[in-house]
Design an enzyme around this catalytic site. Structure first.
Site, PDB file in Angstrom:
ATOM      1  N   GLY A 188       0.734  -1.533   0.252  1.00 51.93           N
ATOM      2  CA  GLY A 188      -0.199  -0.318  -0.056  1.00 51.93           C
ATOM      3  C   GLY A 188       0.684   1.247  -0.112  1.00 51.93           C
ATOM      4  CB  THR A 190       5.538   5.970   1.445  1.00 56.37           C
ATOM      5  OG1 THR A 190       5.706   5.220   0.189  1.00 56.37           O
ATOM      6  CG2 THR A 190       6.511   5.992   2.841  1.00 56.37           C
ATOM      7  CB  ALA A 191       0.938   8.017   4.777  1.00 57.04           C
ATOM      8  N   GLY A 193       2.264   2.798   5.739  1.00 60.88           N
ATOM      9  CA  GLY A 193       3.323   1.374   5.875  1.00 60.88           C
ATOM     10  C   GLY A 193       4.454   2.203   6.978  1.00 60.88           C
ATOM     11  CD  GLU A 210       7.248  -5.743  -1.835  1.00 60.47           C
ATOM     12  OE1 GLU A 210       7.572  -4.643  -2.656  1.00 60.47           O
ATOM     13  OE2 GLU A 210       7.811  -6.353  -1.922  1.00 60.47           O
ATOM     14  CB  CYS A 244       2.708   0.236  -6.923  1.00 61.70           C
ATOM     15  SG  CYS A 244       3.419  -1.115  -7.566  1.00 61.70           S
TER      16      CYS A 244
END
Length: 493
Positions: A188, A190-191, A193, A210, A244
């Protein structure tokens, strides 16, 4: 006790029985997952059509086929992957048994994404099952129809104690992240993550993240711009840009800017005939929130081509943007939609500098006929992957480890890489209770002579296979010499 706690406890108790350790059991579950994919294709395709506007063929090509291939590979290669792996020896371990033994980690949490709710959720599950783990699957609530199909039908095929589906939104995900897992696999943003990693840290749980980022695409002015633009256009517009590893923006010299725009326009007409809006092969934006976000990214840019949209249908047409700078709004976050900004640079060195000033991307694309230029980009940049003269296709090669670096993620998967990522690669050494004289060099009192011998033993490395080959060669040479000498001996006698 919450539903999420009960699910994790049930999975852990089942794992602790040892049921997942035999390879026959793992293969049985993988075959059942194969049956699920085969028998529920109608449900899968209908869900993807409703969630993302994916056509039947696009669903099969980009979601189902890759899972089928991963299942086939895992079933046929599992015995090889799970076998003990010999390691290089030194003089200390020459007579010992030393190897790496993959063993299951335990209970794995898999949090799937909404953009590819089947392939990117089930691929980690294939690896978790192959590696002998139990797993809790949390599909994305944003692709709600796919999530419902997974929750309703997957438990009918897999062991319901070991492999469970927890459907729900943010509260359910947060409750799951409070539990202790042996590995968390998240795909998903970065935030989110960062939040997953923070939650995992409380239990010292390893994570595979990922994520995404802005994957650059440099076009060398001397390459075949037509072919480059065809491949870029195809990759950018898969799933309406909600991929992505889609090329996020183009870097090229001013001299080829107009040609790049015209070639992309030509490719869109070639792929989607007169209208992307009516084409079965062009998808839709997942929801209104994402629609508004993507439309807002065009602010301050010049639309070179496209720009048409229909909020009621979740439709945004393929859009090329120019007069874009590094400070433009569209360059401040991953686009995740069908917008393609073009930024002009004066050289490959300027392109490399532009890339290196930003977070490391999930993948970097470069189009050029000059192998030296490609090698220069490889040498002077960093990214999760680099693909020259194509886009996206590296994900299809399960021999290549897939994953990011820095803000684009951590950990690698696909094929054997998923198996290794979700295994404990346990170091094993089996020694004998003999030859104590040789071992005495490590015991006190320590002397210069003992240290000299220790250095010799520790610093030596032995290639066991090469040693065996040398011994075999010596034996064959001795045998050949003996065969040559026999007639002479007979004459003498």
């Amino acid at each position: 006790m919450s539903r999420e706690q009960l699910a994790v406890q049930r999975a852990r108790r089942s794992f602790q029985t040892g049921r997942t350790r035999p390879l026959d059991f793992r293969i049985q579950q993988l075959r059942r997952l194969q049956s699920f994919i085969k028998e529920r294709q109608r449900n899968i395709k209908d869900a993807l059509q409703t969630d993302l506007g994916k056509s039947e063929r696009a669903s099969e090509l980009y979601e189902i086929l890759v899972v089928e291939a991963e299942l086939h590979l895992s079933i046929t290669r599992l015995a090889e992957w799970a076998a003990p792996r010999p390691v290089e020896k030194n003089l200390f371990t020459l007579l010992d048994e030393v190897y790496v033994k993959p063993e299951p980690l335990g209970v794995v949490l898999i949090i799937g994404p909404w953009n590819y709710p089947w392939s990117l959720t089930l691929l980690p599950l294939v690896g978790a099952i192959a590696a002998g783990n139990a797993a809790i699957l949390k599909p994305s609530e944003i692709s709600s129809n796919s999530s419902k199909v997974i929750e309703e039908f997957l438990p009918l095929y897999l062991d319901q104690d070991l492999y469970q589906v927890v459907e729900g939104g943010v509260p359910e995900a947060q409750e799951l992240l409070k539990q202790r897992f042996d590995h968390i696999f998240y795909t998903g943003s970065t935030a989110v993550g960062k939040l997953v990693m923070e939650a995992a840290a409380r239990h010292l749980t390893p994570v595979t993240l990922e994520l995404g980022g802005k994957s650059p695409c440099y076009i060398d002015k001397n390459c075949d711009v037509g072919i480059a633009c065809r491949r870029i256009t195809w990759a950018k517009l898969i799933n309406c840009g909600q991929t992505c590893i889609a090329p996020d923006f183009i870097l090229c010299e001013p001299s080829v800017l107009n040609r790049v725009v015209e070639e992309i326009k030509k490719c869109i007409k070639e792929f989607y005939a007169d209208s992307t809006k009516t084409s079965d092969d062009y998808g839709r934006i997942i929801n209104q929130r994402q629609f508004k976000r993507i439309m807002g990214l065009m602010e301050g840019c010049t639309i070179a081509f496209g720009g048409d949209a229909d909020e009621a249908q979740g439709y945004i047409g393929p859009t090329v943007l120019k007069n874009v700078t590094g400070e433009s709004k569209v360059m401040q976050e991953e686009i995740f939609g069908p917008l393609l900004p073009i930024i002009t640079v004066n050289s490959v060195d300027e392109a490399i500098h532009f890339i290196n000033e930003r977070e490391k991307p999930l993948v970097l694309y470069v189009f050029s006929n000059d192998n030296k230029l490609i090698k220069k980009v490889i040498a002077e940049t960093s990214s999760g992957a680099l693909v020259a003269n194509d886009c996206v296709v590296h994900f299809l090669d399960s021999a290549l480890p897939f994953g990011g670096v820095g803000h684009s993620g951590m950990g690698r998967y696909r094929g054997r890489h998923t198996f290794d990522q979700l295994s404990n690669l346990r170091s094993c050494m089996i020694k004998q209770l003999r030859m104590e004289g040789l071992n005495s060099m490590r015991y006190p009192p320590h002397t210069a002579k003992k240290l000299s011998w220790a250095r010799r033993f520790v610093l030596s490395r032995l290639n066991v296979q090469r040693l065996r080959n040398m011994v075999m060669f010596a034996m064959l040479a001795s045998l050949a010499a003996f065969v040559v000498q026999v007639p002479a001996l007979k004459r003498i006698s």
